[in-house]
Write a protein that holds these residues in place. Structure first.
Motif, PDB file in Angstrom:
ATOM      1  N   SER A  97      40.157  49.581  35.554  1.00  0.00           N
ATOM      2  CA  SER A  97      41.581  49.901  35.629  1.00  0.00           C
ATOM      3  C   SER A  97      41.848  50.961  36.687  1.00  0.00           C
ATOM      4  O   SER A  97      40.985  51.797  36.978  1.00  0.00           O
ATOM      5  CB  SER A  97      42.084  50.424  34.281  1.00  0.00           C
ATOM      6  OG  SER A  97      41.948  49.457  33.266  1.00  0.00           O
ATOM      7  N   ARG A 115      45.548  53.290  38.160  1.00  0.00           N
ATOM      8  CA  ARG A 115      46.979  53.548  38.046  1.00  0.00           C
ATOM      9  C   ARG A 115      47.480  54.076  39.371  1.00  0.00           C
ATOM     10  O   ARG A 115      47.036  55.122  39.845  1.00  0.00           O
ATOM     11  CB  ARG A 115      47.268  54.561  36.945  1.00  0.00           C
ATOM     12  CG  ARG A 115      48.757  54.716  36.641  1.00  0.00           C
ATOM     13  CD  ARG A 115      48.996  55.891  35.734  1.00  0.00           C
ATOM     14  NE  ARG A 115      50.338  55.880  35.159  1.00  0.00           N
ATOM     15  CZ  ARG A 115      51.016  56.979  34.852  1.00  0.00           C
ATOM     16  NH1 ARG A 115      50.471  58.167  35.058  1.00  0.00           N
ATOM     17  NH2 ARG A 115      52.214  56.903  34.335  1.00  0.00           N
ATOM     18  N   ARG A 167      48.265  41.641  33.021  1.00  0.00           N
ATOM     19  CA  ARG A 167      47.237  42.607  33.431  1.00  0.00           C
ATOM     20  C   ARG A 167      47.842  43.880  34.031  1.00  0.00           C
ATOM     21  O   ARG A 167      47.301  44.968  33.837  1.00  0.00           O
ATOM     22  CB  ARG A 167      46.293  41.971  34.462  1.00  0.00           C
ATOM     23  CG  ARG A 167      45.565  40.749  33.959  1.00  0.00           C
ATOM     24  CD  ARG A 167      44.507  40.281  34.962  1.00  0.00           C
ATOM     25  NE  ARG A 167      45.094  39.880  36.239  1.00  0.00           N
ATOM     26  CZ  ARG A 167      44.769  40.439  37.413  1.00  0.00           C
ATOM     27  NH1 ARG A 167      43.881  41.411  37.461  1.00  0.00           N
ATOM     28  NH2 ARG A 167      45.336  40.014  38.542  1.00  0.00           N
ATOM     29  N   GLN A 205      50.296  50.319  36.511  1.00  0.00           N
ATOM     30  CA  GLN A 205      49.064  50.350  35.729  1.00  0.00           C
ATOM     31  C   GLN A 205      48.379  49.005  35.904  1.00  0.00           C
ATOM     32  O   GLN A 205      48.963  47.965  35.564  1.00  0.00           O
ATOM     33  CB  GLN A 205      49.362  50.615  34.258  1.00  0.00           C
ATOM     34  CG  GLN A 205      48.129  50.608  33.365  1.00  0.00           C
ATOM     35  CD  GLN A 205      47.173  51.742  33.682  1.00  0.00           C
ATOM     36  OE1 GLN A 205      47.601  52.882  33.876  1.00  0.00           O
ATOM     37  NE2 GLN A 205      45.879  51.444  33.720  1.00  0.00           N
ATOM     38  N   ASN A 248      45.154  46.775  34.931  1.00  0.00           N
ATOM     39  CA  ASN A 248      44.018  46.590  34.031  1.00  0.00           C
ATOM     40  C   ASN A 248      43.331  45.260  34.333  1.00  0.00           C
ATOM     41  O   ASN A 248      43.903  44.391  34.989  1.00  0.00           O
ATOM     42  CB  ASN A 248      44.493  46.609  32.582  1.00  0.00           C
ATOM     43  CG  ASN A 248      45.133  47.917  32.177  1.00  0.00           C
ATOM     44  OD1 ASN A 248      44.752  48.976  32.681  1.00  0.00           O
ATOM     45  ND2 ASN A 248      46.097  47.855  31.273  1.00  0.00           N
ATOM     46  N   SER A 249      42.119  45.122  33.813  1.00  0.00           N
ATOM     47  CA  SER A 249      41.351  43.879  33.999  1.00  0.00           C
ATOM     48  C   SER A 249      41.347  43.448  35.462  1.00  0.00           C
ATOM     49  O   SER A 249      41.603  42.284  35.786  1.00  0.00           O
ATOM     50  CB  SER A 249      41.935  42.766  33.121  1.00  0.00           C
ATOM     51  OG  SER A 249      41.933  43.138  31.768  1.00  0.00           O
TER      52      SER A 249
END
Length: 121
Positions: A17, A19, A66, A81, A83-84
């Motif tokens: 991840s 950000r 995601r 953000q 993720n994955s």
């Protein structure tokens, strides 16, 4: 002078991840739509996600589920953000915002300088 400054890019392994943040500075009256775009080597810049001043958002199909875009209106900041993460997410990510400012009261489309996101397999 209005500026968009991005931060948060870097190198991450697949499945990880990151950000991203993008802060607008200057004498700003209001910000309408804010968004994130990306450009991979040899490819055209593409929309990743956008969010309007009311908080409604849209995403590219490739990142739905995601990535999450959000904004802090009091800070003139938009976040992404991620993720994955997948290797195919590797690109330079650009922040974009439609800003009404002292310099351009009618509104203008501004871009950040870009931040590199690299996802290793």
């Amino acid at each position: 002078q209005v500026q968009l400054v991005e931060s948060g890019g870097g190198l991450v392994q697949a499945g990880g991840s990151l950000r991203l943040s993008c802060a607008a500075s200057g004498i700003i009256f209001s910000i309408n739509t804010m968004g994130w775009y990306r450009q991979a080597p040899g490819k055209q810049r593409e929309l990743v996600a956008i969010i309007n001043s009311g908080g409604s958002s849209n995403y590219a199909d490739s990142v739905k589920g995601r990535f999450t875009i959000s904004r802090a209106n009091a800070k003139n900041t938009v976040y992404l953000q991620m993720n994955s993460l997948k290797p195919e997410d590797t690109a330079v990510y650009f922040c974009n915002a439609d800003i009404r400012s002292l310099k351009v009261p009618g509104g203008h489309d501004y871009w950040g300088q870009g931040t590199q996101v690299t996802v290793s397999s």
